[in-house]
Design a protein around this motif. Structure first.
Motif, PDB file in Angstrom:
ATOM      1  N   VAL A 161       0.857  -1.185   0.000  1.00 62.15           N
ATOM      2  CA  VAL A 161       0.000   0.000   0.000  1.00 62.15           C
ATOM      3  C   VAL A 161       0.891   1.232   0.000  1.00 62.15           C
ATOM      4  N   PHE A 162       0.575   2.171  -0.892  1.00 62.87           N
ATOM      5  CA  PHE A 162       1.267   3.459  -0.896  1.00 62.87           C
ATOM      6  C   PHE A 162       0.496   4.395   0.019  1.00 62.87           C
ATOM      7  N   HIS A 163       1.123   4.814   1.107  1.00 60.12           N
ATOM      8  CA  HIS A 163       0.495   5.738   2.052  1.00 60.12           C
ATOM      9  C   HIS A 163       0.818   7.163   1.596  1.00 60.12           C
ATOM     10  N   GLY A 164      -0.189   7.877   1.120  1.00 65.42           N
ATOM     11  CA  GLY A 164       0.036   9.105   0.384  1.00 65.42           C
ATOM     12  C   GLY A 164      -0.095  10.387   1.174  1.00 65.42           C
ATOM     13  N   LEU A 222      -2.284  12.813  -0.700  1.00 63.84           N
ATOM     14  CA  LEU A 222      -3.040  11.808  -1.449  1.00 63.84           C
ATOM     15  C   LEU A 222      -3.628  10.797  -0.479  1.00 63.84           C
ATOM     16  N   PRO A 223      -4.678  10.094  -0.900  1.00 60.11           N
ATOM     17  CA  PRO A 223      -5.171   8.981  -0.083  1.00 60.11           C
ATOM     18  C   PRO A 223      -4.208   7.797  -0.173  1.00 60.11           C
ATOM     19  N   ASP A 224      -4.527   6.726   0.512  1.00 55.46           N
ATOM     20  CA  ASP A 224      -3.753   5.494   0.405  1.00 55.46           C
ATOM     21  C   ASP A 224      -4.215   4.710  -0.817  1.00 55.46           C
ATOM     22  N   TYR A 225      -3.251   4.102  -1.499  1.00 52.48           N
ATOM     23  CA  TYR A 225      -3.554   3.331  -2.709  1.00 52.48           C
ATOM     24  C   TYR A 225      -3.007   1.917  -2.584  1.00 52.48           C
ATOM     25  N   PRO A 226      -3.846   0.897  -2.730  1.00 57.49           N
ATOM     26  CA  PRO A 226      -3.341  -0.464  -2.813  1.00 57.49           C
ATOM     27  C   PRO A 226      -2.552  -0.663  -4.110  1.00 57.49           C
ATOM     28  N   ARG A 227      -1.603  -1.550  -4.051  1.00 59.39           N
ATOM     29  CA  ARG A 227      -0.792  -1.858  -5.225  1.00 59.39           C
ATOM     30  C   ARG A 227      -1.661  -2.513  -6.305  1.00 59.39           C
ATOM     31  N   TYR A 228      -1.526  -2.033  -7.549  1.00 57.49           N
ATOM     32  CA  TYR A 228      -2.246  -2.629  -8.683  1.00 57.49           C
ATOM     33  C   TYR A 228      -1.394  -3.687  -9.356  1.00 57.49           C
ATOM     34  N   TRP A 229      -0.142  -3.369  -9.612  1.00 54.92           N
ATOM     35  CA  TRP A 229       0.784  -4.416 -10.033  1.00 54.92           C
ATOM     36  C   TRP A 229       1.078  -5.293  -8.823  1.00 54.92           C
TER      37      TRP A 229
END
Length: 220
Positions: A123-126, A131-138
């Motif tokens: 997870v990218f903690h933004g 930014l919000p947090d984004y789960p990894r897509y790749w």
């Protein structure tokens, strides 16, 4: 990993071999359907103040599996991206649109290592980038630490050029979060450019926010 798309001394031949994806290349105008991002409503952080893109630069990435990534840029770094199974972009798919969000110059190796560690997490903690947090897509199927992807991009700003004006080594990871109206993408990367003479430029850390595009949502 990286393959030259064209070469030789004939400018007309070079121009003809520079990829066109659905008629998009340097010097063309792309019309967008604003519903592509408006349907995401207030949940999205993606925003674009126009529905026309003037393409002034073009990038190409050759992947190990034989696929090619085609990127088309405006002067203010909005990026339209497509995949294809050929260097010429004839069979294109998987379209997306990205706008720049943050750009920073890491002062040293410690900051670069911290960035690479962030790109390795599931997870990218933004918060630091607003930014919000984004789960990894790749590599979304795993919660394990995953090193980011590395690749070379060749960039042109002239249809008549016989060689790219820049090559950019990128260390990157793609993320996505599902919203009620669709999916929002986020690309985080480290960029290390080289000019045509091989001189290295400044390393930067970038984030870009994007959306998937359907074929009916853009035209050139």
């Amino acid at each position: 990993m990286f393959k030259r798309l064209f070469g030789g001394n004939d400018p007309a031949s070079a121009a003809n071999r520079l990829a066109e994806v659905r008629n998009i290349t340097i010097g063309r105008t792309v019309s967008l359907d604003p519903l592509a991002w408006r349907r995401l409503g207030d949940e999205t952080v993606f925003g674009l103040d126009r529905d026309v893109l003037n393409i002034s630069a073009q990038g190409s990435i050759a992947l190990d599996g034989g696929q090619h990534v085609h990127r088309f840029y405006t002067d203010d770094h909005v990026m339209l991206q497509a995949m294809s199974d050929d260097a010429e972009g004839r069979e294109s798919y998987d379209f997306s649109l990205f706008v720049p969000w943050t750009s920073a110059y890491p002062p040293g190796e410690r900051e670069r290592r911290i960035w690479r560690d962030r790109l390795s997490d599931p997870v990218f903690h933004g918060a630091a980038e607003d930014l919000p947090d984004y789960p990894r897509y790749w590599f979304a199927e795993s919660d394990a630490v995953q090193p980011p992807v590395t690749l070379w991009e060749s960039v042109w700003d002239d249809r008549m050029a016989t060689a790219p004006y820049s090559k950019i080594f990128q260390t990157c990871m793609l993320y996505a979060r599902d919203l009620a109206g669709g999916r929002e993408l986020m690309l985080a990367l480290e960029m290390q450019p080289q000019d045509a003479a091989g001189k290295a430029g400044d390393t930067t850390h970038e984030t870009m926010v994007g959306i998937p595009l359907e074929m009916a949502e853009f035209s050139a």
